[in-house]
Design an enzyme around this catalytic site. Structure first.
Site, mmCIF file in Angstrom:
data_model
loop_
_atom_site.group_PDB
_atom_site.id
_atom_site.type_symbol
_atom_site.label_atom_id
_atom_site.label_comp_id
_atom_site.label_asym_id
_atom_site.label_seq_id
_atom_site.Cartn_x
_atom_site.Cartn_y
_atom_site.Cartn_z
ATOM 1 N N LYS A 77 -100.015 -40.284 42.754
ATOM 2 C CA LYS A 77 -99.465 -39.642 41.552
ATOM 3 C C LYS A 77 -100.376 -39.926 40.363
ATOM 4 C CE LYS A 77 -95.090 -39.286 38.953
ATOM 5 N NZ LYS A 77 -93.737 -39.846 38.773
ATOM 6 N N SER A 152 -90.122 -36.366 38.531
ATOM 7 C CA SER A 152 -91.416 -35.952 38.055
ATOM 8 C C SER A 152 -92.503 -35.940 39.135
ATOM 9 C CB SER A 152 -91.867 -36.886 36.927
ATOM 10 O OG SER A 152 -91.973 -38.217 37.387
ATOM 11 N N SER A 176 -87.526 -40.252 39.920
ATOM 12 C CA SER A 176 -88.702 -39.411 40.199
ATOM 13 C C SER A 176 -89.383 -39.617 41.548
ATOM 14 C CB SER A 176 -89.743 -39.591 39.104
ATOM 15 O OG SER A 176 -89.342 -38.899 37.957
HETATM 16 N N1 GLN Z 1 -85.928 -37.035 35.430
HETATM 17 C C1 GLN Z 1 -85.855 -38.269 34.725
HETATM 18 C C2 GLN Z 1 -86.496 -38.119 33.367
HETATM 19 O O1 GLN Z 1 -86.836 -37.054 33.025
HETATM 20 C C3 GLN Z 1 -86.508 -39.368 35.512
HETATM 21 C C4 GLN Z 1 -87.975 -39.283 35.476
HETATM 22 C C5 GLN Z 1 -88.639 -40.392 36.227
HETATM 23 O O2 GLN Z 1 -88.048 -41.069 37.060
HETATM 24 N N2 GLN Z 1 -89.882 -40.608 35.898
HETATM 25 O O3 GLN Z 1 -86.645 -39.031 32.633
#
Ligand code: GLN
Length: 492
Positions: A77, A152, A176
């Site tokens: 990532k 994400s 995410s």
């Molecule tokens: N979807 C969540 C956010 O927008 C979690 C994102 C994540 O785990 N990086 O913050």
């Protein structure tokens, strides 16, 4: 070869059936073939990957004893820094930046001989649930290219589900790793906070962020977990204790006598019927294997999402202050330092990132700090207490990972609140600092898309996730006539 599990690839490498260079080339060929449709990668490091693959092949030829995953390819990532390889965090503000050092996770991967193919797409600075917030392009779900691969870490989940890589690294601040795993029919683990070093993980919300493994099988995830985890002096929140025996647990997969707590608050309204049906089926399977199913209540979870959306933006407003046009990546505009900084931030940050920086700055401002940030921290304690109480009557807790299957690209991109609700079942785990896994639980009846089953365990009991996950995976693979691993029908 590319459709094998990482563990099987490792065996083929060890037996000499294939070399790491051949395996790496096969994955690049697959990427070449399908990534125009999937768009999982932001950057490919063809030269670097082939160079490290040939080093592994040489060492193996000399008869050296190599780590279990040596020579196996992986997708990283783009929020983890890798020396001299572009790192963007899905943001224009970092365009052109090449980090001068390796994240500890990357160092550990290299030490284990894992071959890093390239960097995967993500929501900008890991803020989002669909990968649509990437400044570059969305990533497409291999099960249905008109749908999101989760976020994400949608680039990582799409890369492994389209057989572009057997393994990937994700990061999980609020879900995410797990939500992308759920909607792509793959396995994703958020390790215990402090279990994997955050050194070199570009910070979004430091008290929540955690890197972890993405894979197609529970055992593969465990092998990767052991490769990246462990104490690191460079991360002050790293836990100085032995890594839980996750590989051993993944090979065991025995739930006889294990108490499994179903969280009352993480089901019902807002959850898709087909997702709940698959969840119930998995519970029945576990009970058939001798697990004891109990119901638990965590009443404070109703406040987890609002607390998260104060804590995460507050921390990000502080963390992202370092992008000031002086130190990293993009610089636009002319005039004073302040004018250049303002112009660069205006051009370099996307809408969601700006929304969160503003929200967090407001929540932390004098006069509001106690009312917003302070209250959210108190809710965090209540959630931790709920978990502690629930773990008195259960060894692990379970829920659906995400309330729905993958939605259409564009469907929720104008509605931040609808987007935030994707993580309703994953966020409590981050707030409490504990660990969780998402296992593919089959396809939902409405749309024939993958659903996820989440297992949660207390801090540093990550092995329990793999034990329960392996037991469930074995039965589900036997039950579904079309094996769960045979996904990506459009890209067959
Ligand atoms: N979807 C969540 C956010 O927008 C979690 C994102 C994540 O785990 N990086 O913050």
């Amino acid at each position: 070869m590319i459709r094998k599990s990482a563990n099987e690839m490792a065996a083929s490498l060890a037996s000499g059936e294939v070399t790491s260079v051949e395996l790496t080339k096969a994955h690049f060929a697959r990427i070449e073939e399908v990534d125009v449709k999937v768009r999982a990668f932001l950057h490919l490091d063809t030269e670097g990957a082939l160079a490290s693959a040939s080093v592994i092949d040489e060492r193996r030829k000399k008869g050296e004893e190599l780590p279990p995953l040596a020579g196996v390819p992986l997708a990283l990532k783009d929020v983890l820094v890798q020396k001299n390889v572009p790192t963007t965090c899905g943001s224009k503000i970092l365009q052109g930046w090449r980090p001068p050092y390796d994240a500890t996770v990357v160092k550990n991967l290299k030490k284990n001989g894992v071959v890093i193919l390239g960097k995967t797409n993500m929501d900008e600075f890991a803020m989002g649930s669909s990968t649509e917030n990437s400044a570059f392009h969305p990533t497409h779900n291999p099960w249905d290219l008109t749908r999101i691969p989760g976020g994400s870490g949608g680039g990582s989940s799409a890369a492994i589900s389209s057989f572009e890589a057997p393994l990937a690294i994700g990061t999980d601040t609020g879900g995410s790793i797990r939500q992308p795993a759920a909607v792509t029919g793959t396995v994703g683990v958020k390790p215990t906070y402090g279990g994997v070093s955050r050194y070199g993980l570009v910070a979004f919300s430091s008290s929540l962020d955690q890197a972890g493994p993405c894979a197609r099988t529970v055992l593969d995830a465990a092998l990767l977990h052991e490769a990246i985890a462990g104490h690191d002096e460079k991360d002050s929140t790293s836990i100085d204790a032995p890594v839980p025996k996750v590989v051993e647990a993944a090979r065991r997969g025995d739930v006889k006598g294990v108490r499994i707590g179903v969280i009352k608050e993480l089901q019902g309204e807002g959850y898709q019927a087909g997702v709940l049906e698959r969840f119930q089926e998995s519970l029945d399977i576990l009970s058939g294997l001798g697990a004891e199913i109990v119901e638990v209540s965590c009443p404070s979870f109703d406040y987890a999402l609002p607390a998260y959306y104060l804590i995460a933006p507050s921390e990000c407003s502080s963390n992202l202050a370092r992008f000031d046009a002086m130190r990293f990546g993009l610089r636009v505009g002319e005039g004073s330092a302040e004018e250049v900084m303002n112009a660069t931030r205006e051009a370099g940050f996307g809408r969601e990132v700006k929304r969160r920086i503003i929200l967090g700055t407001y929540a932390l401002s004098s006069g509001y700090y106690d009312a917003y940030y302070g209250s959210a921290q108190k809710v965090r304690t209540l959630i931790k207490n709920d978990f502690e109480k629930a773990f008195l009557s259960a060894d692990v807790l379970v829920s659906p990972t995400a309330p729905t299957t993958a939605f259409k690209i564009g469907e929720k991109s104008d509605d931040p609140l609808a987007m935030y609700l994707n993580d309703i079942a994953t966020i409590p785990v981050n707030l409490a600092g504990i660990c969780a896994i998402s296992i593919p639980s089959g396809l939902a009846k409405e749309d024939s898309l993958p659903a996820g089953f989440q297992v949660m365990a207390p801090a540093m009991a990550d092995d329990r996730l793999y034990n329960v996950g392996a037991a469930l995976e074995r039965e589900l693979l036997a039950k579904w006539s079309k094996p769960l691993l045979d996904f990506a029908p459009e890209l067959a």
